[in-house]
Write an enzyme that holds these catalytic residues in place. Structure first.
Site, PDB file in Angstrom:
ATOM      1  N   MET A   1       2.164   3.353  12.725  1.00 16.94           N
ATOM      2  CA  MET A   1       1.233   3.034  12.218  1.00 16.94           C
ATOM      3  C   MET A   1       0.017   3.499  12.445  1.00 16.94           C
ATOM      4  O   MET A   1      -1.467   2.607  12.942  1.00 16.94           O
ATOM      5  CB  MET A   1       0.863   1.339  12.021  1.00 16.94           C
TER       6      MET A   1
ATOM      7  N   ASP B   1      10.403  -5.762   1.187  1.00 21.15           N
ATOM      8  CA  ASP B   1       8.986  -5.736   1.654  1.00 21.15           C
ATOM      9  C   ASP B   1       9.515  -3.566   1.061  1.00 21.15           C
ATOM     10  O   ASP B   1       9.831  -3.405   0.731  1.00 21.15           O
ATOM     11  CB  ASP B   1       8.309  -5.771   2.186  1.00 21.15           C
TER      12      ASP B   1
ATOM     13  N   LYS C   1       3.176  -4.660  -0.470  1.00 19.14           N
ATOM     14  CA  LYS C   1       1.810  -4.891  -1.141  1.00 19.14           C
ATOM     15  C   LYS C   1       2.486  -3.563  -2.760  1.00 19.14           C
ATOM     16  O   LYS C   1       3.089  -2.833  -2.571  1.00 19.14           O
ATOM     17  CB  LYS C   1       1.502  -3.500  -0.808  1.00 19.14           C
TER      18      LYS C   1
END
Ligand code: SAH
Length: 516
Positions: A176, A39, A61
């Protein structure tokens, strides 16, 4: 064994970005895998360790889109494993730290697929080490807490109550968190953490583009807004951040923050890249030329069968050396098959490639060209009607054999082992990065790299906001080639070797800061 019982998925931590931070086990598994599922935060350069025929499946993404749902990723893992492939699931940092590794093994367990887990350096540890922050210290912090700003990167909801983590005296590492910064900070303040507590935010930790700023809890939101630091980033809060002996060694290296272009598929390019990276530079390698093994099998068999009759063997490039010995040792797995012949190399890099096989090079001309070699063979070695083998590629000019044969000095057999092609840079990802971001300098290492640059100009046109690079030359021949094309030479290495070139680059770029 049937396919299903052979099926295995390795959950592998890819670390925070720096390729040097993977475990030996991770590298081994990547190089053996049949399929690699990776990823966004796993450094794509890792894929260069994989087998050329390995399946590479991106599940991160892409710009402007949502992540691939977890259920879909799991379905991919299942499908590849059930097909009997050895699957590596690469995850940024450590698989079990905010990486949904738990969900993936639960799923694999339910489906009866075996798995193994390889830990990785989690982002907080990478960031702290590269920013010189001791996360624990006997004097001021005996606990470390890893927290997440939101449990799911796609969900904006804050699930943790940060007030509960305000008073335990631990160093807080928040993943995050930048999107939720004002709430995180106000909850920590409400919970009783002093506004003078040191804090930092570190983006792209351990990578050449690492960026950070130092602040305090009270000013963190304001300072963050004034900075250019954004996700992916780690927030570290606690006394450790302002540790007096803190040494931001990674960002203090002389070429940190500088982007430098070197050309690839030249034998020295790998070493130049290494030297630049060691000084902290971000390197873009532009592969102007592709080297492809190409030879006539009949000629090769004949040459190998007659190897003992040659008195001299001449190598004109490191690529020639590499391919020659690969083929030779495949045909005769004993280096003694070379016999007592003498060995000549055009250029130091070529000689080093030969020496790597524990062979002594008898002749290296002072200048790295065919004419200089012929002069040396005649004047210093006094060759006279010798049988000679010249190992080359398709670009080598014929001067060497023509002069030796015309002057009756040698009977030359030429063994062509590879062909070089110009690459199409329009779709090359490195060239794209150069067009978009530009660079601080381009280091030309030969007249032919200048030539390739000119020929590929259309594919290297900078976008308006990109950094304008300084043009650098390794020595007089390269400088002449740049001038001939009406290009300004911003600096030239005082001595034509790679170490001096790097020293010159550091000196130039540190005195021309407005270049950026
Ligand atoms: N499993 C990963 C974390 C995945 S969650 C690990 O162990 O590191 C993704 C978050 O990790 C990012 O939003 C950011 O907070 C952090 N992160 C990952 N790589 C990072 C890096 N190179 N620099 C700073 N933060 C990073």
């Amino acid at each position: 064994m049937d396919k299903k019982s052979k099926a295995i998925v390795y959950l592998v931590g890819a670390g925070p970005g720096d390729l040097g931070l993977l475990t030996v086990r991770a590298r081994e598994l990547i190089s053996e895998a049949d399929a690699i599922v990776y990823d966004k935060l796993a450094n794509p350069a890792l894929l260069e360790w994989s087998r050329p025929d390995a399946k590479k499946i991106y599940v991160g993404k892409s710009a402007g889109q949502h992540s691939i749902p977890q259920s879909e990723i799991q379905a991919i893992l299942l499908k590849e494993a059930e097909a009997g492939l050895k699957v590596v699931r690469l995850k940024g940092g450590d698989p079990f730290i905010f990486g949904r590794g738990g969900e993936e093994i639960e799923f694999l367990h339910q489906k009866g697929i075996s798995f193994e887990i390889v830990p990785g350096v989690t982002a907080a540890l990478g960031a702290a080490a590269y920013a010189g922050i001791p996360l624990s210290h006997r004097a001021f912090s005996s606990a470390i807490t890893f927290l997440t700003g939101h449990e799911d990167p796609d969900k904006q909801a804050l699930q943790l109550d940060f007030r509960e983590h305000a008073r335990n005296g631990s160093t807080l590492c928040i993943y995050m968190g930048v999107g939720q910064l004002p709430r995180i900070v106000s909850e920590l303040l409400e919970g009783g953490l002093d506004e003078s507590t040191p804090a930092t935010i570190i983006q792209w930790a351990t990578l050449p583009q690492q960026a950070s700023f130092n602040s305090t809890l009270g000013k963190l939101v304001e300072d963050h807004q004034a900075s250019e630091v954004s996700a992916p980033a780690i927030i570290i809060i606690g006394q450790a951040v302002s540790y007096p002996a803190r040494n931001n060694w990674f960002a203090a290296r002389p070429l940190f923050g500088k982007r430098i272009v070197v050309t690839r598929a030249r034998e020295q390019a790998g070493r130049l890249t290494q030297l630049l990276i060691a000084q902290g530079a971000e390197v873009i390698e532009l592969p102007f030329i592709k080297v492809e093994t190409k030879f006539d099998p009949q000629t090769l068999t004949e040459v190998f069968a007659e190897l003992a009759v040659y008195e001299w063997i001449v190598f004109t490039s490191a690529n020639g050396v590499r391919i020659f010995f690969e083929l030779l040792l495949k045909a005769y797995p004993d280096i003694r098959c070379l016999g007592p012949m003498r060995i000549a190399a055009v250029g130091r890099a070529t000689a080093e490639a030969i020496e790597a096989y524990n062979l002594k090079v008898d002749l290296i001309p002072n200048k790295a060209n065919g004419d200089a070699l012929v002069d040396d063979l005649i004047e210093n070695e006094g060759v006279e009607s010798v049988k000679m083998l010249v190992v080359t590629g398709n670009l080598n000019r014929k001067t060497l054999s023509t002069r030796l044969e015309n002057e009756g000095r040698a009977i030359v057999d030429t063994l062509q082992l590879y062909a070089t092609h110009r690459t199409d840079l329009s779709d090359n990802p490195q060239a794209k990065r150069y067009r978009e971001q530009g660079a601080d300098a381009i280091l030309f290492t030969s007249a032919s790299t200048v030539q390739s640059f000119i020929e590929q100009k259309h594919a290297l046109k900078l976008e308006p906001d990109a950094r304008q690079p300084a043009l650098a030359s390794i020595g007089p021949m390269t400088t002449a080639a740049l001038k001939k094309n009406n290009l300004t030479v911003d600096f030239e290495a005082a001595k034509s070797n790679l170490e001096h070139y790097v020293v010159e680059t550091i000196s130039y770029l540190n005195h021309h800061k407005n270049n950026q």
